[in-house]
Write an enzyme that holds these catalytic residues in place. Structure first.
Site, PDB file in Angstrom:
ATOM      1  N   ARG A  54       0.966  -1.420   0.317  1.00 12.19           N
ATOM      2  CA  ARG A  54      -0.069  -0.108   0.084  1.00 12.19           C
ATOM      3  C   ARG A  54       0.932   1.187   0.006  1.00 12.19           C
ATOM      4  O   ARG A  54       1.693   1.764   0.909  1.00 12.19           O
ATOM      5  CB  ARG A  54      -0.972   0.111   1.196  1.00 12.19           C
ATOM      6  CG  ARG A  54      -1.809   1.258   1.078  1.00 12.19           C
ATOM      7  CD  ARG A  54      -2.978   0.935   0.187  1.00 12.19           C
ATOM      8  NE  ARG A  54      -3.955   1.835   0.717  1.00 12.19           N
ATOM      9  CZ  ARG A  54      -3.834   2.962   0.682  1.00 12.19           C
ATOM     10  NH1 ARG A  54      -2.660   4.021   0.053  1.00 12.19           N
ATOM     11  NH2 ARG A  54      -4.962   3.787   0.920  1.00 12.19           N
ATOM     12  N   GLU A  62     -10.997   5.057  -5.209  1.00 11.66           N
ATOM     13  CA  GLU A  62     -12.200   3.486  -5.628  1.00 11.66           C
ATOM     14  C   GLU A  62     -11.920   3.196  -7.083  1.00 11.66           C
ATOM     15  O   GLU A  62     -12.366   3.790  -8.012  1.00 11.66           O
ATOM     16  CB  GLU A  62     -13.028   2.900  -4.718  1.00 11.66           C
ATOM     17  CG  GLU A  62     -12.434   3.419  -3.540  1.00 11.66           C
ATOM     18  CD  GLU A  62     -11.466   2.024  -2.911  1.00 11.66           C
ATOM     19  OE1 GLU A  62     -11.247   1.407  -3.502  1.00 11.66           O
ATOM     20  OE2 GLU A  62     -10.693   2.975  -1.951  1.00 11.66           O
ATOM     21  N   ARG A  96      -0.940  -5.596   4.609  1.00 12.71           N
ATOM     22  CA  ARG A  96      -0.358  -5.427   3.433  1.00 12.71           C
ATOM     23  C   ARG A  96       1.116  -4.368   3.568  1.00 12.71           C
ATOM     24  O   ARG A  96       1.198  -3.896   5.719  1.00 12.71           O
ATOM     25  CB  ARG A  96      -0.917  -3.832   2.665  1.00 12.71           C
ATOM     26  CG  ARG A  96      -2.394  -4.488   2.227  1.00 12.71           C
ATOM     27  CD  ARG A  96      -2.995  -3.958   1.588  1.00 12.71           C
ATOM     28  NE  ARG A  96      -3.592  -3.004   2.192  1.00 12.71           N
ATOM     29  CZ  ARG A  96      -4.625  -1.724   1.394  1.00 12.71           C
ATOM     30  NH1 ARG A  96      -5.161  -2.053   0.972  1.00 12.71           N
ATOM     31  NH2 ARG A  96      -5.090  -0.885   2.401  1.00 12.71           N
TER      32      ARG A  96
END
Length: 150
Positions: A54, A62, A96
């Site tokens: 990330r 999104e 992540r």
């Protein structure tokens, strides 16, 4: 007595502002394997293990939101198939790695801000070094002024 309280307060403030710098930074040499969206990639390390990354300090729309697909396309053009390094010191609640993606001397997190396709994620800016925080703010402000992307 007053003098020592002032010094104590100043030293406490310096320590608190330095906490992001005290974390042990790790580096992960890698090759970018996939791009999930405008702020998340998957890389392969030298042992061909996959790591979800990330991009720290930025937030992209999104996929189904305006500019979501454009952010993913731009990030793909910048990093897909490239060799680079991820600098990080922690992971998020999804496992992540939260990191800076560097391809040679190119700092990809900042390039996404410069293109106006991601926002500086201010909620987590306290986790950034002062230099990164300032640089991210400048890149986002420049993109807004030039009316790039978002």
């Amino acid at each position: 007595m007053k003098f020592s309280r002032t010094i104590t307060k100043q030293l406490t403030l310096i320590l608190l502002l330095s906490l992001p710098l005290l974390a042990q930074t790790k580096t992960l040499p890698c090759k970018v394997f996939t791009v999930a969206d405008g702020d998340t990639i998957t890389v392969l390390d030298s042992g061909y293990r996959q790591h979800r990354i990330r991009l720290n300090g930025i937030d992209a729309p999104e996929s189904r939101q305006d500019f979501g697909a454009k952010a993913k396309q731009h990030l793909s053009r910048l990093v897909f198939g490239e060799q680079g390094t991820v600098e990080y010191d922690k992971t998020d609640r999804y496992g992540r790695i939260l990191g800076k993606v560097l391809l040679g001397d190119r700092y990809i997190n900042r390039e996404m801000l410069r293109a106006g396709l991601d926002w500086h994620y201010k909620f987590y800016e306290r986790d950034q070094t002062p230099q990164d925080r300032q640089g991210y703010n400048l890149e986002e402000a420049r993109a807004r002024k030039l009316q790039f992307g978002l």
